[in-house]
Design an enzyme around this catalytic site. Sequence first.
Site, PDB file in Angstrom:
ATOM      1  CG  ASP A   2      -2.046  -0.976   1.130  1.00 33.71           C
ATOM      2  OD1 ASP A   2      -2.250  -1.532   0.036  1.00 33.71           O
ATOM      3  OD2 ASP A   2      -2.724  -1.207   2.155  1.00 33.71           O
ATOM      4  CG  ASP A  14      -1.720  -3.542   4.831  1.00 39.41           C
ATOM      5  OD1 ASP A  14      -1.960  -3.121   3.690  1.00 39.41           O
ATOM      6  OD2 ASP A  14      -2.088  -4.654   5.245  1.00 39.41           O
ATOM      7  CE  LYS A  51      -4.878  -5.015   5.711  1.00 34.16           C
ATOM      8  NZ  LYS A  51      -5.023  -5.768   4.436  1.00 34.16           N
TER       9      LYS A  51
END
Length: 340
Positions: free
Chosen positions: A247, A260, A262
């Site tokens: 990412d 990352d 989420k």
Amino acid sequence: LVRMKFLQLLSRKPGKLGRLFQIPFCQNQFPYLCLATSACLQSKKKKVNSYEQVDQEKYKNLVYSVTSYKTSAQTPETILEEDTLLYGPPDKYRPPVKDETKAPKNCIPLINPNKRIPLLSSESNLPMKIPLQKTKMPSVTRVLQQTMSPQQAFYLERWKQKMIQELGKDGFAEYTKNLFLQGELFHAALESIFLSEKTATEEQREEDVDISGFLSSVQHVLEDVSEVKALESAVQHETLQYLGLVDCVAKYRGQLCVIDWKTSEKPKPFLKNTFDNPLQVAAYIGAINHDANYDFQVSCGLIVVAYKNGSPAHPHFMDPELCSQYWKKWLLRLEEYMDK
């Protein structure tokens, strides 16, 4: 019958029955002869009792321990003591061997000792964005999906069946489609913020999915992110032969991290609530460090969980030691996938 009546008559008069059994009277009178005859008839053939043939002395202690209550040292007071007495002590439960006690066959280090980082790294203002190529290498996501624990697979399937029961198959398909679209738009909006090309609200108007809550959720985290080096960029571990799409690679509070992003509708305040995401981050870190396309190495990770209702996101920072622990777990999962 005559004898019985005779005895009954004697018993009615006090002293008569006692006199009947006195020796002088019994020797000369008829009742004694009758009783003696009866006794002789009974003693002629005595019934044999098999119990009397048993060695009484030999089994005396056994009979005593059975008939006595809690007087013998061998008499158990509880059912557990009785089981121990009969079958011996129970074997202690041995938990299954955990990943921490296993050693991966391929002890590839997380940090690449052979990678030479130039003294003057490229200071391009644009983050790296390498497109993902289709190859025969497995992706990090695929490896984790194929090697998830039976317990995790059970809960995932139970959640799926529950959602299908509530929404129907078509409704569940639409729900999952919106989840993926929501994640894509959220990542695209973050990329737009980092590239300063256009505002996130302009990106959001292109689709009928509201991600404003997620963007509000991560505002306090974005303030600590700087020097973005990669966005939605493909990484590949040249030795272990796996790939993935990271990412973001940027500094978080001064430390270079694989980040990352989420999304979640439920709070995940602890790292353990993110399931296999730490393994995913560790896998990306290892891939970057062994990928010749990247002239830097990473030793830290960050998982940011953003919430739809706009509540502050939970940033889970992974220091080098924690990343190394999850790297070993990732190697075990990768070996399990390769063995299959």
